[in-house]
Design an enzyme around this catalytic site. Structure first.
Site, PDB file in Angstrom:
ATOM      1  N   GLY A  38       0.836  -1.201   0.000  1.00  0.00           N
ATOM      2  CA  GLY A  38       0.000   0.000   0.000  1.00  0.00           C
ATOM      3  C   GLY A  38       0.864   1.242   0.000  1.00  0.00           C
ATOM      4  N   TYR A  39       0.575   2.157  -0.931  1.00  0.00           N
ATOM      5  CA  TYR A  39       1.326   3.421  -0.994  1.00  0.00           C
ATOM      6  C   TYR A  39       0.399   4.629  -0.891  1.00  0.00           C
ATOM      7  CZ  TYR A  39      -0.394   3.358  -5.790  1.00  0.00           C
ATOM      8  OH  TYR A  39      -1.229   3.320  -6.884  1.00  0.00           O
ATOM      9  N   GLU A  85     -11.235  -0.155  -6.101  1.00  0.00           N
ATOM     10  CA  GLU A  85     -10.242   0.626  -6.854  1.00  0.00           C
ATOM     11  C   GLU A  85     -10.453   0.503  -8.362  1.00  0.00           C
ATOM     12  OE1 GLU A  85      -8.696   2.603  -5.123  1.00  0.00           O
ATOM     13  OE2 GLU A  85      -8.787   1.703  -3.139  1.00  0.00           O
TER      14      GLU A  85
END
Ligand code: BEZ
Length: 189
Positions: free
Chosen positions: A25-26, A99
């Site tokens: 996760g960024y 997403e």
């Protein structure tokens, strides 16, 4: 909705023969892990830079007034810090739906970081990436223009401001540098 990547992602089974995999996760995944995970560990990827260059029409903005959320752009030599989660493959299906506005599953090498901040092991991992050829890709703009767009956008998941402020705080908590994110946060009005 401009594009729905859900079905494409469900064909992108890079880890289909694995019982578990590492998801890196960024963006919101650093501070909003609303899924089951087996363990998590700070990590980084190289050759990618985090940028608020992807439009959000469905979470932090609307079709009429899109917000901006994080994606990654190729950047030789760059280091992007985030959080890696060890998950079972079934966790991905709801994320594909969440997403769906332009993000695709990609496989990348991850480096884990231990409590002392040192690199401590590597693994293949999965990211969600919105590349420049997706219809919701906005690309670069002056930082004050991006900050103003973020300050004014709201969507079903909340304000775009909250997304940026939470991301900046999560990166500080990790001890991570990210000039783009911290400068954007400063320019929020
Ligand atoms: C993330 O936080 O890594 C993430 C960013 C964009 C889409 C999905 C996940």
């Amino acid at each position: 909705m401009l594009l729905d990547t859900t079905a494409v992602n469900q064909q992108r089974n890079f880890f289909s023969d694995h019982d578990d995999l590492w998801l890196f996760g960024y963006g919101s995944l650093i501070w909003k892990a609303d899924f089951a995970y087996l363990e998590r560990q700070p990590a980084y990827i190289t050759g990618w830079a985090r940028r608020f260059w992807q439009a959000s029409h469905d979470h932090r903005g609307t079709l009429e007034a899109p917000g901006r959320v994080a994606t990654l752009i190729p950047a030789p030599g760059a280091v992007c810090h985030g959080m890696a989660y060890r998950i079972t493959p079934d966790v991905l299906a709801p994320l594909d739906v969440r997403e769906k506005n332009g993000y695709l599953r990609e496989k990348v090498p991850l480096t884990f970081i231990d409590e002392t901040g040192r690199a401590n092991g590597q693994s293949e991992g999965l990211i969600y990436l919105a590349s420049e050829d997706n219809p919701a890709f906005l690309g670069d703009a002056p930082l004050d223009v991006i900050a103003r767009q973020i300050a004014n956008a709201h969507g079903p998941s909340g304000s775009n401001r909250e997304y940026l402020v939470n991301l900046a705080q999560a990166l500080r908590d990790l001890g991570a540098e990210d000039a783009h994110i911290f400068e954007l946060e400063k320019q929020l009005v």
